[in-house]
Scaffold this motif. Structure first.
Motif, PDB file in Angstrom:
ATOM      1  N   LYS A   1      20.492 -56.179  17.599  1.00 60.93           N
ATOM      2  CA  LYS A   1      20.567 -57.590  17.185  1.00 60.93           C
ATOM      3  C   LYS A   1      20.089 -57.740  15.737  1.00 60.93           C
ATOM      4  O   LYS A   1      20.694 -58.463  14.941  1.00 60.93           O
ATOM      5  N   GLN A   2      19.002 -57.023  15.418  1.00 61.20           N
ATOM      6  CA  GLN A   2      18.487 -57.084  14.040  1.00 61.20           C
ATOM      7  C   GLN A   2      19.543 -56.598  13.042  1.00 61.20           C
ATOM      8  O   GLN A   2      19.688 -57.164  11.962  1.00 61.20           O
TER       9      GLN A   2
ATOM     10  N   ASN B   1      18.956 -49.993  22.493  1.00 65.19           N
ATOM     11  CA  ASN B   1      17.868 -50.799  21.922  1.00 65.19           C
ATOM     12  C   ASN B   1      18.469 -52.133  21.461  1.00 65.19           C
ATOM     13  O   ASN B   1      18.864 -52.303  20.308  1.00 65.19           O
ATOM     14  N   THR B   2      18.550 -53.075  22.416  1.00 59.14           N
ATOM     15  CA  THR B   2      19.281 -54.318  22.144  1.00 59.14           C
ATOM     16  C   THR B   2      18.633 -55.139  21.025  1.00 59.14           C
ATOM     17  O   THR B   2      19.330 -55.775  20.236  1.00 59.14           O
ATOM     18  N   GLU B   3      17.310 -55.099  20.960  1.00 60.19           N
ATOM     19  CA  GLU B   3      16.608 -55.852  19.910  1.00 60.19           C
ATOM     20  C   GLU B   3      16.976 -55.292  18.534  1.00 60.19           C
ATOM     21  O   GLU B   3      17.235 -56.037  17.585  1.00 60.19           O
TER      22      GLU B   3
END
Ligand SMILES: Cc1cc2nc3c(=O)[nH]c(=O)nc-3n(C[C@H](O)[C@H](O)[C@H](O)COP(=O)(O)O)c2cc1C
Length: 187
Positions: A176-177, A171-173
């Motif tokens: 990033k968060q 889950n790249t998003e």
């Protein structure tokens, strides 16, 4: 040096919460800062008995002889606190709730909460693809209330979907968060 404490409320040492914490810590280290991570599941933390020994004795500590004694001084001296937990049954995990209940001991006689003001953030992860049915909104509400009660600065509540071990990395998003939260608390 900024003192960042991160509390992991997952029972899985190599689970999604741990992965997101590692990503957050990576950003903190990239910023030249350090963080201390506590894996609550392995700590001896008993439930708050509401005996009020803490308040009656103005103790900023607890009558229970358990691992919270290691955490109370660190909490009081910290600049940043990050609560990280999976969603279990539509809210924060029991490990995290036990720990948070025991923060009650940090009220001084007269009622003023001593664990404030801090910079506070949260990382929440859940298996459901749908935010509305995951229960994360309950946990977000809890975290917002805690931050408000602590008269603290909200550094952000990171949350997203990951179910099986290894899912968070994909889950790249979300990753990033978690990294961005680490950058933000390091400023
Ligand atoms: C007892 C239990 C209850 C759970 N309850 C929920 C839930 O209410 N909503 C949800 O979206 N996921 C739920 N899950 C899934 C976890 O939140 C998800 O797998 C998460 O990634 C686990 O984090 P971890 O890998 O750090 O342990 C539950 C899992 C378990 C074991």
């Amino acid at each position: 040096m900024t003192k960042v404490l991160i509390f992991n409320g997952s029972p899985r040492r190599n689970g999604n919460t741990s992965t997101l914490i590692k990503e957050c810590v990576r950003a903190i280290k990239d910023s030249g800062k350090e963080a201390e991570v506590f894996f609550l599941n392995d700590m001896n933390i008993k439930p708050c008995q509401f005996c009020d020994w803490c308040i009656d004795n103005n103790a900023l500590s607890c009558v229970e002889e358990d691992d919270m004694h290691e955490l109370y001084p660190k909490l009081l001296e910290s600049d940043v606190i990050i609560f990280a937990a999976p969603i279990f049954w539509f809210t924060i995990s029991a490990q995290m709730k036990l720990f948070m209940d025991r923060l009650y001991a940090l009220h001084a006689k007269g009622g003023k909460f001593q664990l404030s003001p801090k910079k506070v953030g949260a990382i929440l992860v859940y298996g459901d693809n749908n935010v509305e049915t995951s229960g994360v909104n309950n946990a977000i509400g809890t975290m917002k209330d805690v931050i408000h009660y602590m008269k603290s600065e909200d550094m952000g509540i990171v949350h997203g979907t990951a179910y099986k071990i290894g899912d968070a990395e994909k889950n790249t998003e979300l990753m990033k968060q978690a990294y961005d939260l680490g950058l933000k608390v390091s400023k």
